[in-house]
Design a protein around this motif. Structure first.
Motif, short mmCIF file in Angstrom:
data_model
loop_
_atom_site.label_atom_id
_atom_site.label_comp_id
_atom_site.label_asym_id
_atom_site.label_seq_id
_atom_site.Cartn_x
_atom_site.Cartn_y
_atom_site.Cartn_z
N TRP A 192 0.85 -1.18 0.00
CA TRP A 192 0.00 0.00 0.00
C TRP A 192 0.89 1.23 0.00
N PHE A 193 0.32 2.34 -0.45
CA PHE A 193 1.03 3.61 -0.31
C PHE A 193 0.03 4.73 -0.07
N ASN A 194 0.54 5.79 0.55
CA ASN A 194 -0.24 7.01 0.77
C ASN A 194 0.55 8.18 0.24
N LEU A 195 -0.13 9.06 -0.51
CA LEU A 195 0.48 10.26 -1.07
C LEU A 195 -0.33 11.46 -0.59
N ARG A 196 0.29 12.31 0.24
CA ARG A 196 -0.40 13.46 0.82
C ARG A 196 0.30 14.75 0.44
N ALA A 197 -0.48 15.76 0.17
CA ALA A 197 0.07 17.08 -0.11
C ALA A 197 0.26 17.85 1.18
N SER A 198 1.35 18.61 1.26
CA SER A 198 1.56 19.50 2.40
C SER A 198 0.54 20.63 2.35
N ASN A 199 0.13 21.09 3.53
CA ASN A 199 -0.82 22.20 3.60
C ASN A 199 -0.15 23.55 3.39
N THR A 200 1.18 23.59 3.53
CA THR A 200 1.88 24.88 3.53
C THR A 200 2.96 25.01 2.47
N GLU A 201 3.38 23.91 1.84
CA GLU A 201 4.47 23.95 0.87
C GLU A 201 4.11 23.13 -0.36
N PRO A 202 4.78 23.38 -1.50
CA PRO A 202 4.53 22.56 -2.70
C PRO A 202 5.22 21.21 -2.60
N LEU A 203 4.78 20.42 -1.63
CA LEU A 203 5.39 19.12 -1.36
C LEU A 203 4.35 18.02 -1.46
N LEU A 204 4.80 16.86 -1.90
CA LEU A 204 4.02 15.63 -1.78
C LEU A 204 4.78 14.68 -0.86
N ARG A 205 4.06 14.10 0.09
CA ARG A 205 4.67 13.20 1.07
C ARG A 205 4.24 11.77 0.75
N LEU A 206 5.21 10.89 0.56
CA LEU A 206 4.94 9.51 0.19
C LEU A 206 5.33 8.57 1.32
N ASN A 207 4.42 7.65 1.65
CA ASN A 207 4.71 6.53 2.56
C ASN A 207 4.32 5.24 1.86
N VAL A 208 5.22 4.26 1.90
CA VAL A 208 5.01 2.98 1.23
C VAL A 208 5.27 1.86 2.23
N GLU A 209 4.44 0.81 2.17
CA GLU A 209 4.71 -0.40 2.95
C GLU A 209 4.38 -1.61 2.08
N ALA A 210 5.17 -2.65 2.23
CA ALA A 210 4.96 -3.88 1.45
C ALA A 210 5.38 -5.08 2.29
N GLU A 211 5.04 -6.27 1.77
CA GLU A 211 5.32 -7.47 2.55
C GLU A 211 6.80 -7.81 2.59
N ASP A 212 7.61 -7.29 1.67
CA ASP A 212 9.05 -7.49 1.78
C ASP A 212 9.78 -6.29 1.17
N GLU A 213 11.10 -6.25 1.38
CA GLU A 213 11.91 -5.10 0.99
C GLU A 213 11.91 -4.88 -0.51
N ILE B 82 9.69 -5.60 -2.86
CA ILE B 82 8.43 -5.04 -3.34
C ILE B 82 8.32 -3.57 -2.93
N MET B 83 8.69 -3.28 -1.68
CA MET B 83 8.60 -1.91 -1.19
C MET B 83 9.50 -0.98 -2.02
N VAL B 84 10.74 -1.39 -2.27
CA VAL B 84 11.69 -0.54 -3.00
C VAL B 84 11.19 -0.28 -4.42
N LYS B 85 10.69 -1.33 -5.09
CA LYS B 85 10.20 -1.14 -6.46
C LYS B 85 9.01 -0.18 -6.49
N LEU B 86 8.06 -0.40 -5.59
CA LEU B 86 6.88 0.48 -5.55
C LEU B 86 7.28 1.91 -5.21
N ARG B 87 8.14 2.05 -4.21
CA ARG B 87 8.60 3.39 -3.81
C ARG B 87 9.22 4.12 -5.00
N ASP B 88 10.12 3.44 -5.70
CA ASP B 88 10.82 4.09 -6.81
C ASP B 88 9.88 4.38 -7.98
#
Length: 491
Positions: free
Chosen positions: A452-473, A475-481
């Motif tokens: 799964w992943f979550n992509l959130r916009a900052s309320n104050t800056e032109p930023l996107l914040r990404l969090n990724v989790e997967a069942e192993d490293e 999968i996580m690295v590929k999805l993150r990238d």
């Protein structure tokens, strides 16, 4: 004519925070004190007291600008006919404790983990209930702005008194009453206070400086000297660079664990005996399971709150243990509201804020640390051998997580749209669940590969914040990238 500061950027969604003296100083603090008294304290305010002599409690951290700001704020409050109790140097959870046990509104002067030139105010109503933009802070900002432009109102006929009170021993006793550490095996713990308020609270709660009995703990202190200039490192354990000294000290001293606190000591980060950080999600699961077991043992049905960035392991483990779990948006105002609404016994965030029903539904890093010490100090194998923290935490960290990754982008909606196109519209990875409780969350968990992943916009800056989790490293690295590639495509 003197310059009137613009409070729109100083008074934020949850607190007051800015550079001293560039953004604010004593005049602004006095106006904010008067406005706080009018909006959150006096009779007629929501939940205002019925008595003729309402009171406010005020605390501060170790920043050099604190005393003058506190004095000015107290003067503004007292001029409105409200008594002021100053408790001096304290942690933010120490202020919440005072507000809770005295049942009066409070104001904590701190800028948490921000650099030395900053200061701020966290406000609460009686019983440590938070004051945020939707619960009074917007009105306080507007009224204070009016006072700065047109002058403070005439003082009340009977101005309030200003007195001082020592609350640290009461705070230490209160926390000791919630977690019994007297029977754990002897533990060696390195505590990095970062020159912040844990340098005051750790010796009081974990040691004997507040008159409490000695515990089976050997505390190795790092940077306990209160110094608002932060001469050793920033008091922000969320940045891995600020954990380096703690990690090295844990290994050097052969300690069982390490604890790192931020500047106002309301957040606590944990390092295991090998020097490896234990994720806040794992701590949420560990502490949550202890609180769930206690609730069930006392015949109550437990509820635990977690924000949507915490690991999937948190709701999975807590639900299996018999708890109802509630998922919330990121931000302490949301989690505190849910804590109170559901009378939840515990709540945890990925940012290492931990909330307890028995601590006025407020967050306290020290109480979370005590739960970790209690869990570690009683954990044994079937043969009676002690279990190290690395092994204990492993059960609560079954998946691989990216941590929060910020990307500065010129066009946030366009970057988000590219991710939606790839993972929602086209569904190239197979069926997914999508929600927009807080940003965009895409879940592929019902079949392999699980992620799964979550992509959130900052309320104050032109930023996107990404969090990724997967069942192993892998999968996580590929999805993150892959997701980062879409987000940063324009750069």
């Amino acid at each position: 004519m003197p310059h009137t500061p613009d409070l729109s950027s100083l008074v934020k969604a949850y607190d007051v925070r800015g550079v001293v003296p560039d953004d604010w100083g004593p005049d602004t603090a006095e106006a904010l004190g008067a406005a706080f008294a009018e909006v959150a304290v006096l009779p007629g305010a929501p939940d205002g007291p019925l008595s003729a002599r309402p009171s406010v409690v005020i605390g501060r951290d170790m920043r050099e600008s604190g005393p003058s700001l506190v004095d000015a704020f107290a003067a503004g409050v007292a001029a409105r006919g409200v008594d002021v109790v100053r408790i001096g140097l304290c942690s933010t959870d120490g202020l919440y404790h005072a507000s809770g046990v005295l049942d009066v509104p409070g104001a904590m002067f701190t800028a948490s983990h921000n650099p030395a030139v900053y200061n701020g105010i966290k406000m609460c109503r009686a019983g440590a209930r938070p004051v945020g933009e939707a619960t009074g802070l917007a009105e306080i900002r507007s009224l204070a702005q009016h006072y700065l432009a047109d002058g403070l109102p005439e003082p009340a006929d009977e101005p309030g008194t200003v007195s001082d009170r020592q609350m640290l021993p009461d705070y230490a006793r209160f926390l000791r009453s919630l977690v019994d550490l007297s029977g754990i095996r002897p533990l060696k713990v390195v505590v990095d206070a970062g020159n912040g308020m844990a340098g005051l609270t750790a010796p009081a709660v974990l040691g004997t400086q507040a008159g409490q009995p000695e515990l089976p703990l050997t505390v190795v202190p790092l940077y306990f000297e209160l110094d608002g200039s932060f001469p050793n490192h920033e008091a922000n354990p969320l940045d891995p660079e600020n954990l380096r000294d703690l990690q090295a000290a844990v290994v050097e001293h052969g300690a069982d664990l390490g604890l790192a606190f931020d500047g106002d000591a309301d957040r606590c980060f944990v390092v295991d005996e090998t020097g490896r950080p234990v994720s806040p999600s794992a701590i949420t699961a560990l502490v949550g399971l202890r609180e769930v077991a206690r609730e069930l043992g006392e015949g109550r049905t437990p509820t635990v709150i977690h924000n949507l960035i915490t690991s999937r392991a948190v709701p999975d483990l807590l639900s299996a243990a018999g708890a109802t779990t509630v998922r919330t948006r990121v931000g302490h105002s949301f989690i505190k509201a849910q804590m109170a609404e559901h009378e939840a016994v515990f709540g945890g965030e990925h940012s290492a804020h931990y909330y307890f029903r028995d601590f006025f539904f407020a967050d306290t890093g020290m109480l979370a640390a005590m739960h970790v010490l209690a869990a570690l100090g009683t954990a044994t194998t079937p043969f009676g051998d002690p279990i190290p923290l690395s092994a204990l935490a492993e059960a609560y960290e079954p998946y691989s997580a990216s941590g929060e990754i910020n990307s500065r982008v010129a066009d946030v909606p366009a970057a988000r749209a590219r991710v939606v196109q790839a993972y929602v519209t086209e569904q190239g990875a197979g069926p997914v669940e999508v929600d927009e409780l807080d940003g965009l969350t895409v879940v592929h968990w019902d079949e392999a590969p699980r992620w799964w992943f979550n992509l959130r916009a900052s309320n104050t800056e032109p930023l996107l914040r990404l969090n990724v989790e997967a069942e192993d490293e892998d999968i996580m690295v590929k999805l993150r990238d892959d997701v980062l590639g879409l987000v940063r495509q324009e750069r």
